[in-house]
Design an enzyme around this catalytic site. Structure first.
Site, PDB file in Angstrom:
ATOM      1  N   HIS A   1     -24.688  54.173  55.698  1.00 53.19           N
ATOM      2  CA  HIS A   1     -24.460  52.727  55.809  1.00 53.19           C
ATOM      3  C   HIS A   1     -23.008  52.487  55.443  1.00 53.19           C
ATOM      4  O   HIS A   1     -22.547  53.025  54.432  1.00 53.19           O
ATOM      5  CB  HIS A   1     -25.253  51.923  54.776  1.00 53.19           C
ATOM      6  CG  HIS A   1     -26.723  52.143  54.767  1.00 53.19           C
ATOM      7  ND1 HIS A   1     -27.603  51.145  55.078  1.00 53.19           N
ATOM      8  CD2 HIS A   1     -27.474  53.223  54.459  1.00 53.19           C
ATOM      9  CE1 HIS A   1     -28.846  51.592  54.947  1.00 53.19           C
ATOM     10  NE2 HIS A   1     -28.799  52.859  54.569  1.00 53.19           N
TER      11      HIS A   1
ATOM     12  N   ARG B   1     -29.363  35.904  52.303  1.00 56.86           N
ATOM     13  CA  ARG B   1     -29.930  36.366  51.036  1.00 56.86           C
ATOM     14  C   ARG B   1     -30.126  35.164  50.141  1.00 56.86           C
ATOM     15  O   ARG B   1     -29.251  34.303  50.038  1.00 56.86           O
ATOM     16  CB  ARG B   1     -28.990  37.371  50.369  1.00 56.86           C
ATOM     17  CG  ARG B   1     -28.821  38.594  51.247  1.00 56.86           C
ATOM     18  CD  ARG B   1     -28.013  39.660  50.575  1.00 56.86           C
ATOM     19  NE  ARG B   1     -27.824  40.759  51.515  1.00 56.86           N
ATOM     20  CZ  ARG B   1     -27.070  41.817  51.282  1.00 56.86           C
ATOM     21  NH1 ARG B   1     -26.430  41.909  50.120  1.00 56.86           N
ATOM     22  NH2 ARG B   1     -26.937  42.770  52.172  1.00 56.86           N
TER      23      ARG B   1
ATOM     24  N   CYS C   1     -29.842  47.150  58.585  1.00 51.83           N
ATOM     25  CA  CYS C   1     -30.140  48.569  58.833  1.00 51.83           C
ATOM     26  C   CYS C   1     -31.416  48.828  59.620  1.00 51.83           C
ATOM     27  O   CYS C   1     -31.389  49.615  60.571  1.00 51.83           O
ATOM     28  CB  CYS C   1     -30.101  49.397  57.557  1.00 51.83           C
ATOM     29  SG  CYS C   1     -30.268  48.510  56.023  1.00 51.83           S
TER      30      CYS C   1
ATOM     31  N   LYS D   1     -23.367  56.012  46.584  1.00 54.10           N
ATOM     32  CA  LYS D   1     -22.378  55.335  47.423  1.00 54.10           C
ATOM     33  C   LYS D   1     -20.973  55.477  46.859  1.00 54.10           C
ATOM     34  O   LYS D   1     -20.787  55.730  45.671  1.00 54.10           O
ATOM     35  CB  LYS D   1     -22.717  53.858  47.574  1.00 54.10           C
ATOM     36  CG  LYS D   1     -22.501  53.055  46.292  1.00 54.10           C
ATOM     37  CD  LYS D   1     -22.675  51.562  46.539  1.00 54.10           C
ATOM     38  CE  LYS D   1     -22.489  50.816  45.229  1.00 54.10           C
ATOM     39  NZ  LYS D   1     -22.914  49.430  45.270  1.00 54.10           N
TER      40      LYS D   1
ATOM     41  N   HIS E   1     -24.102  51.658  61.066  1.00 52.78           N
ATOM     42  CA  HIS E   1     -24.933  52.753  60.583  1.00 52.78           C
ATOM     43  C   HIS E   1     -24.656  53.968  61.430  1.00 52.78           C
ATOM     44  O   HIS E   1     -24.688  53.886  62.657  1.00 52.78           O
ATOM     45  CB  HIS E   1     -26.401  52.332  60.613  1.00 52.78           C
ATOM     46  CG  HIS E   1     -26.664  51.183  59.684  1.00 52.78           C
ATOM     47  ND1 HIS E   1     -26.587  49.878  60.092  1.00 52.78           N
ATOM     48  CD2 HIS E   1     -26.907  51.155  58.345  1.00 52.78           C
ATOM     49  CE1 HIS E   1     -26.807  49.082  59.048  1.00 52.78           C
ATOM     50  NE2 HIS E   1     -26.992  49.825  57.972  1.00 52.78           N
TER      51      HIS E   1
ATOM     52  N   GLN F   1     -21.880  40.588  57.990  1.00 48.79           N
ATOM     53  CA  GLN F   1     -21.354  41.887  57.570  1.00 48.79           C
ATOM     54  C   GLN F   1     -20.754  42.603  58.760  1.00 48.79           C
ATOM     55  O   GLN F   1     -21.282  42.509  59.869  1.00 48.79           O
ATOM     56  CB  GLN F   1     -22.494  42.744  57.010  1.00 48.79           C
ATOM     57  CG  GLN F   1     -23.106  42.172  55.741  1.00 48.79           C
ATOM     58  CD  GLN F   1     -24.180  43.079  55.196  1.00 48.79           C
ATOM     59  OE1 GLN F   1     -25.081  43.487  55.930  1.00 48.79           O
ATOM     60  NE2 GLN F   1     -24.104  43.392  53.920  1.00 48.79           N
TER      61      GLN F   1
ATOM     62  N   ASP G   1     -21.065  45.548  59.819  1.00 46.44           N
ATOM     63  CA  ASP G   1     -22.025  46.555  59.384  1.00 46.44           C
ATOM     64  C   ASP G   1     -22.167  47.647  60.438  1.00 46.44           C
ATOM     65  O   ASP G   1     -22.259  47.352  61.625  1.00 46.44           O
ATOM     66  CB  ASP G   1     -23.379  45.856  59.194  1.00 46.44           C
ATOM     67  CG  ASP G   1     -24.256  46.573  58.188  1.00 46.44           C
ATOM     68  OD1 ASP G   1     -23.790  47.554  57.591  1.00 46.44           O
ATOM     69  OD2 ASP G   1     -25.407  46.139  58.023  1.00 46.44           O
TER      70      ASP G   1
END
Length: 662
Positions: free
Chosen positions: A530, A381, A352, A484, A403, A399, A401
């Site tokens: 997100h 991670r 992000c 979320k 935004h 991911q 991912d």
RNA sequence: GCCUGGGUAGCUCAGUCGGUAGAGCAACGCACUCGUAAUGCGUAGGUCAGGAGUUCGAUUCUCCUCCCAGGCUCCA
């Protein structure tokens, strides 16, 4: 004595001359019901079969083949487990023994710090069967707090539960263990054993028997990793041997589908020890599947108005200081590297902040919004060594991912279209049984105003409700920066997996001081959404693999067709057929005839290739192929090459799913 | 990170009460040329996860590390 009337679930009533027990009621209805009965509910409260029914009660007989009935069996079996362990290890302490999905567990502390071994499970199971053969009754008693403490002299865990009640704490938890503010209840089985418990229980241990102890494990007392670790035994119990066998069979089935096993069998990926725990490499076949997943995802994202960005894997610490990750996520991150004269660099655990910097690279106008930045972003991670698991819990993952930066006015519409998009994409991959989970403000670690949270939560709820799916509330389960929605999918064997998450965030825009110029020529702060649809590509890969038990839809199969010549002088024709198929974009291979046909077919079947084409003399002469389709009993001989090519091309283009789950 | 159990050939596993190991499948070679889930014969393949200790001698016993499984805690 006055007559007693009770009401049954079908609305009928029954009258008795005196207060009968629930068991007597069951008997009066029929012998089969009495035989299957394990407990009853009276006005919605579960009670023992021995409980006397009050006048006017609504009574349901709970039978052993219902979920509630199985839970009674499991709970009672857990008691027998505790009794067996205390019999075998005098002086053992027993803690709690609740029912869980498909079974139960019980936590113990053995004298002298002893531990259970796998062999112990057999001994315990044998002792449990003895106790069941003894047909000991479950007799309920009520006690005051002090009586309870006296009764469990020498059992520190039981006393702790009772004491918590006495101190007026923890009432809800304790109630489940058989304690309420005024009293505690116990079940007595024999002079040697009684246990703190709310009940209900079966009338006697002879009523049990269709059970198995599954495994031993460590577990923290009260689930708190600061407290001592106990020895936990897991078991399962059912109403019949048939139901037990069915359960064990389902476990085998799940094991057969395990993505880690399939990953090795189908040569898709591996975890080389030389690289490190939780770090996967994808082999050519697995890499092909990933590429196909990603390609399709990209295509859909382009169509949905996303723009593709790319960002690096490491960054200076300041970025994650600004984002707040170093405050609340540091333990999930790999430790920093020191570079360039003392600058600390981190591997990124999330994408992000990078996408925010792209937004901030120049001044933004309201005319540009919503801005949707998408990336297959690989993040790292530092997962604790004990939690790493196959592809579903890894230390390096990619991911899908994105935004979305938009105005507050656009937020509702964006959430709605994102939800629609997610579900449509997941359905294209063959998952179609969903429910949604709304995670709200965590009490202890939320930042931002309650009003912002409420507005965001309501926006998510509205979007979720519009999807016409079951919506489950996960109170307090949101991230610290926003609520979320997560999409949960049920797979082919009924397990649920958390898939996509859509998260609203008012915090990062503020922390990064993001802004755009509005129509009013003033500066405004954008809203940030997100969202990751696969979650992580690796995890989604694993779920798909298990969902399909390795037999992926043709469009996702790394090898779609394998052509086998009956003899090696058919190889030239086999290659001609393969070329025709390759020409329409199919992934085809030709295997030489150096082994008997049956053996070559077997190899292809084990790799779960959707189509095996066998070509021999007849086919060379007639321009045909023999089609052996995955999942069908008999091959089809003499299919025109053109006809097969056409149907394969259509099947792939339509991303057709297998007719039935394998 | 914690608890329990593991790590023996590419895979699945057997075995060694301390005297450096074996099977099936796979791989490789040769023969077989075959119509829908395993052709036959042969060959090669192991610092018994890695390191340290005890011992005349360790794959075996002890300790440490790494990795795996099932849980706990945590989470995509």
């Amino acid at each position: 004595m006055a007559a007693v009337t009770v009401r049954l679930p079908d609305g009928s009533t029954k009258e008795f001359d005196e207060r009968v027990t629930a068991f007597q009621l069951a008997e009066s209805i029929g012998p089969r019901l009495a035989k299957a009965a394990v407990a009853a509910t009276v006005d919605g409260v579960e009670v023992d079969l021995g409980a006397r029914l009050p006048d006017g009660a609504e009574v349901t007989v709970v039978t052993s083949d219902s979920e509630a009935g199985r839970n009674v069996l499991r709970h009672s079996t857990a008691h027998v487990l505790a009794q067996a362990v205390l019999r075998l290890w005098p002086g053992a302490h027993f803690a709690i023994g609740p029912v869980i999905e498909d079974g139960f567990y019980y936590d113990f502390e053995l004298p002298g710090g002893a531990h259970f071994s796998d062999d112990d499970l057999e001994r315990i199971e044998a002792t449990m069967r003895e106790i069941m053969a003894e047909d000991q009754p479950f007799v309920r008693h009520e006690h005051t707090i002090d009586e309870g403490l006296a009764l469990f002299e020498g059992q520190p865990f039981k006393r702790e539960i009772i004491e918590a009640v006495g101190a007026g704490q923890d009432e809800v938890d304790a109630a489940a263990d058989g304690a309420s503010a005024a009293s505690v209840s116990t079940y007595w089985n024999s002079p040697a054993f009684s246990d703190l418990c709310r009940g209900p229980h079966v009338p006697a241990t002879g009523r049990l028997g269709h059970f198995a102890l599954m495994r031993v494990a460590g577990a923290y007392w009260r689930g708190d990793d600061k407290r001592q670790q106990l020895q936990r035994i897991y078991g399962t119990a059912w109403e019949s041997d048939k139901a037990l066998a069915g359960h064990l069979h389902r476990l085998e089935e799940a094991e057969r589908r395990d993505h880690r096993r399939l990953g090795a069998e189908l040569d898709l990926f591996s975890f080389p020890e030389e690289i490190g725990s939780g770090l996967a490499v994808f082999h050519p076949r697995g890499g092909t599947i990933r590429r196909l997943m990603e390609e399709y995802s990209r295509q859909r994202h382009v169509a949905a108005g996303y723009e593709f960005v790319n960002t690096p894997h490491i960054t200076k610490a300041e970025l994650f200081e600004t984002s707040g990750h170093l405050d609340w996520f540091a333990e999930g991150m790999f430790p920093p590297m020191e570079l360039d004269g003392g600058h600390q660099y981190y591997l990124k655990p999330m994408n992000c902040p990078f996408h925010i910097l792209i937004f901030k690279s120049r001044q933004r106008s309201y005319r540009e919004l919503p801005i949707r930045h998408f990336e297959f972003g690989t993040v790292y991670r530092y997962e604790l060594s004990g939690v790493v698991h196959g592809l579903t819990r890894v230390r390096g993952m990619t991911q899908d991912d994105a935004h979305i930066f938009c105005s507050r006015q656009q937020m509702a519409a964006e959430l709605h279209s994102t939800m629609t998009f997610v579900l449509s994409l997941l359905r294209d991959f063959g998952l179609d049984d969903f429910f949604l989970e709304l995670s709200t403000r965590p009490e202890d670690k939320a930042v931002g105003s309650v009003e912002d949270w409420d507005e965001a939560t309501e926006a998510l709820r509205t979007a979720a409700l519009a999807m016409d799916l079951e919506l489950v509330l996960d109170e307090g389960g949101g991230a610290f920066y926003g609520p979320k929605i997560s999409v949960q999918a049920r797979d082919a064997i009924g397990r649920t997996h958390q898939m996509s998450t859509i998260q609203l965030d008012f915090q990062l825009p503020q922390r990064f001081d993001m802004e755009y110029i509005g129509a009013d020529n003033a500066r405004h702060r954008p809203i940030m959404i997100h969202r990751a649809l696969f979650g992580s590509v690796e995890r989604f890969f694993a779920i798909l693999l298990e969902h399909y038990a390795g037999a992926l839809p043709t469009w996702l199969s790394p090898e779609q067709v394998r052509v086998l010549g009956v003899r090696d002088d058919h190889e030239e024709y086999a290659h001609k057929v393969a070329d025709r198929l390759s020409a329409v974009g199919a992934r085809v291979s030709v295997e030489p005839a150096d082994e008997p046909l049956g053996a070559r077919i077997r190899r292809a079947k084990l790799l779960k290739v959707p189509y095996i084409l066998v070509v021999g003399d007849d086919d060379v002469a007639a321009g045909t192929v023999g089609v052996n389709r995955r999942g069908s009993e008999l091959p089809v001989r003499g299919v025109e090459v053109v006809a097969f090519t056409d149907q394969l091309e259509r099947e792939i283009a339509e991303r057709r799913l297998p007719e039935s789950a394998p």
